[in-house]
Write a protein that holds these residues in place. Structure first.
Motif, PDB file in Angstrom:
ATOM      1  N   THR A   2       0.765  -1.298   0.136  1.00 40.32           N
ATOM      2  CA  THR A   2      -0.047   0.274   0.004  1.00 40.32           C
ATOM      3  C   THR A   2       1.031   1.199   0.087  1.00 40.32           C
ATOM      4  O   THR A   2       1.857   1.106   0.175  1.00 40.32           O
ATOM      5  CB  THR A   2      -0.945   0.101   1.322  1.00 40.32           C
ATOM      6  OG1 THR A   2      -0.271  -0.176   2.268  1.00 40.32           O
ATOM      7  CG2 THR A   2      -1.942  -0.935   1.073  1.00 40.32           C
ATOM      8  N   LEU A  29      -7.948   6.997   0.462  1.00 39.93           N
ATOM      9  CA  LEU A  29      -8.787   7.714   1.254  1.00 39.93           C
ATOM     10  C   LEU A  29      -7.974   8.932   1.412  1.00 39.93           C
ATOM     11  O   LEU A  29      -6.669   9.015   1.636  1.00 39.93           O
ATOM     12  CB  LEU A  29      -8.646   7.058   2.745  1.00 39.93           C
ATOM     13  CG  LEU A  29      -9.086   7.990   3.923  1.00 39.93           C
ATOM     14  CD1 LEU A  29     -10.703   8.168   3.642  1.00 39.93           C
ATOM     15  CD2 LEU A  29      -8.898   7.462   5.179  1.00 39.93           C
ATOM     16  N   LEU A  60      -4.955   7.860  11.837  1.00 42.46           N
ATOM     17  CA  LEU A  60      -5.916   7.171  10.958  1.00 42.46           C
ATOM     18  C   LEU A  60      -5.067   6.864   9.547  1.00 42.46           C
ATOM     19  O   LEU A  60      -5.616   5.768   9.069  1.00 42.46           O
ATOM     20  CB  LEU A  60      -7.170   8.179  10.521  1.00 42.46           C
ATOM     21  CG  LEU A  60      -8.425   7.788   9.758  1.00 42.46           C
ATOM     22  CD1 LEU A  60      -9.065   6.586  10.290  1.00 42.46           C
ATOM     23  CD2 LEU A  60      -9.085   9.096   9.552  1.00 42.46           C
ATOM     24  N   ALA A  61      -4.408   7.625   8.915  1.00 43.63           N
ATOM     25  CA  ALA A  61      -3.671   7.342   7.792  1.00 43.63           C
ATOM     26  C   ALA A  61      -2.992   5.882   7.967  1.00 43.63           C
ATOM     27  O   ALA A  61      -2.918   5.082   7.151  1.00 43.63           O
ATOM     28  CB  ALA A  61      -2.422   8.378   7.456  1.00 43.63           C
ATOM     29  N   GLU A  63      -3.530   3.651  10.049  1.00 43.82           N
ATOM     30  CA  GLU A  63      -4.371   2.437  10.313  1.00 43.82           C
ATOM     31  C   GLU A  63      -5.013   2.010   9.068  1.00 43.82           C
ATOM     32  O   GLU A  63      -5.075   0.993   8.805  1.00 43.82           O
ATOM     33  CB  GLU A  63      -5.755   3.131  11.290  1.00 43.82           C
ATOM     34  CG  GLU A  63      -5.482   3.289  12.606  1.00 43.82           C
ATOM     35  CD  GLU A  63      -5.215   1.880  13.354  1.00 43.82           C
ATOM     36  OE1 GLU A  63      -5.906   0.909  13.300  1.00 43.82           O
ATOM     37  OE2 GLU A  63      -4.051   1.891  13.863  1.00 43.82           O
ATOM     38  N   THR A  64      -5.246   2.972   8.251  1.00 43.76           N
ATOM     39  CA  THR A  64      -5.660   2.986   6.700  1.00 43.76           C
ATOM     40  C   THR A  64      -4.821   1.866   5.948  1.00 43.76           C
ATOM     41  O   THR A  64      -5.042   1.093   5.204  1.00 43.76           O
ATOM     42  CB  THR A  64      -5.887   4.153   6.080  1.00 43.76           C
ATOM     43  OG1 THR A  64      -6.942   5.021   6.852  1.00 43.76           O
ATOM     44  CG2 THR A  64      -6.721   3.786   4.709  1.00 43.76           C
ATOM     45  N   LEU A  67      -4.673  -1.640   6.732  1.00 42.63           N
ATOM     46  CA  LEU A  67      -5.822  -2.144   6.352  1.00 42.63           C
ATOM     47  C   LEU A  67      -5.712  -2.605   4.681  1.00 42.63           C
ATOM     48  O   LEU A  67      -6.802  -3.266   4.034  1.00 42.63           O
ATOM     49  CB  LEU A  67      -7.141  -1.501   6.408  1.00 42.63           C
ATOM     50  CG  LEU A  67      -7.592  -1.228   8.123  1.00 42.63           C
ATOM     51  CD1 LEU A  67      -8.833  -0.232   8.117  1.00 42.63           C
ATOM     52  CD2 LEU A  67      -8.157  -2.519   8.427  1.00 42.63           C
ATOM     53  N   THR A  69      -5.371  -0.036   2.554  1.00 42.09           N
ATOM     54  CA  THR A  69      -5.957   0.759   1.613  1.00 42.09           C
ATOM     55  C   THR A  69      -4.907   1.966   1.435  1.00 42.09           C
ATOM     56  O   THR A  69      -4.276   2.318   2.538  1.00 42.09           O
ATOM     57  CB  THR A  69      -7.402   1.378   2.054  1.00 42.09           C
ATOM     58  OG1 THR A  69      -8.149   0.156   2.108  1.00 42.09           O
ATOM     59  CG2 THR A  69      -7.881   2.519   1.195  1.00 42.09           C
ATOM     60  N   VAL A  71      -3.623   5.951   0.966  1.00 35.99           N
ATOM     61  CA  VAL A  71      -4.178   7.190   1.686  1.00 35.99           C
ATOM     62  C   VAL A  71      -3.283   8.213   1.020  1.00 35.99           C
ATOM     63  O   VAL A  71      -2.230   8.116   0.733  1.00 35.99           O
ATOM     64  CB  VAL A  71      -3.935   6.826   3.152  1.00 35.99           C
ATOM     65  CG1 VAL A  71      -2.281   6.749   3.522  1.00 35.99           C
ATOM     66  CG2 VAL A  71      -4.799   8.018   3.983  1.00 35.99           C
TER      67      VAL A  71
END
Ligand SMILES: Nc1ncnc2c1ncn2[C@@H]1O[C@H](COP(=O)(O)OP(=O)(O)OP(=O)(O)O)[C@@H](O)[C@H]1O
Ligand SMILES: [Mg+2]
Length: 174
Positions: A2, A29, A60-61, A63-64, A67, A69, A71
């Motif tokens: 990612t 995101l 949050l970035a 965490e993304t 996952l 995804t 960012v």
């Protein structure tokens, strides 16, 4: 693998415009603090609240990317230390960091800020001449090595690692 896209540039350089395109192209995101600061507080800085918001957004970035995804971190990132910290943190999660630097000359920058103010006033707050000059004076332009992700330095003296530095820079990160 990612990717965390890290937008870099002065106000009006076109970061958010490019960030929207990247989000679309990569199903990423997009985290743009102004999209939150304006609805939540009606101003861009609000007594340090921007740093608090950015810290949670950085969490949050990460965490993304964990996952799986992509960012887009659309902060501006004027300082080399901020960029080094975010790159290090992304790589620590096994993601790759791609810096997207948008250089802009003075004339184009002013024209874009004026045009945005005229066409999308709800997206941004008025920018003064002092704000523009402050940006030019404090922006640390990334060099080729930094853009390619070569030679990321360690944190400044006194910090154990970039995570510790980031928790001080963005109080809500830790
Ligand atoms: N490549 C481009 N060519 C022409 N106009 C552009 C380009 N990129 C952005 N613009 C326009 O310039 C203005 C500023 O762009 P944008 O909001 O993306 O800048 P920004 O770097 O996100 O600024 P800020 O740091 O203030 O958030 C907008 O009106 C946008 O439509
Ligand atoms: Mg923007």
């Amino acid at each position: 693998m990612t990717t965390l896209f890290l937008m870099v540039g002065l106000p009006g350089a076109g970061k958010t415009t490019r960030a929207r395109q990247l989000a679309e192209e990569h199903g990423a995101l997009r985290l743009t603090p102004d999209d939150w600061m304006i609805p939540l507080f009606g101003e861009a800085e609000a007594d340090g609240k921007r740093d608090v918001l950015e810290g949670r957004m950085l969490w949050l970035a990460l965490e993304t990317v964990k996952l799986g995804t992509d960012v887009v971190v659309d902060y501006g990132c004027w300082s080399r230390n901020e960029r080094s910290a975010i790159r290090w943190l992304a790589e620590a999660e096994g993601a790759r960091c791609r810096m997207v630097y948008l250089p802009v000359n003075d004339e184009t920058q002013r024209a874009r800020i004026a045009r945005r103010r005229a066409t999308a006033p709800e997206e941004t707050l008025p920018m003064t001449e002092a704000d523009i000059l402050h940006g030019r004076a404090h922006f640390e332009e990334p060099d080729a090595a930094e853009l390619e992700g070569r030679g990321t330095a360690g944190p400044p003296p006194g910090w154990a690692d970039w995570r510790e530095w980031a928790a001080n820079r963005w109080p809500s990160f830790a």
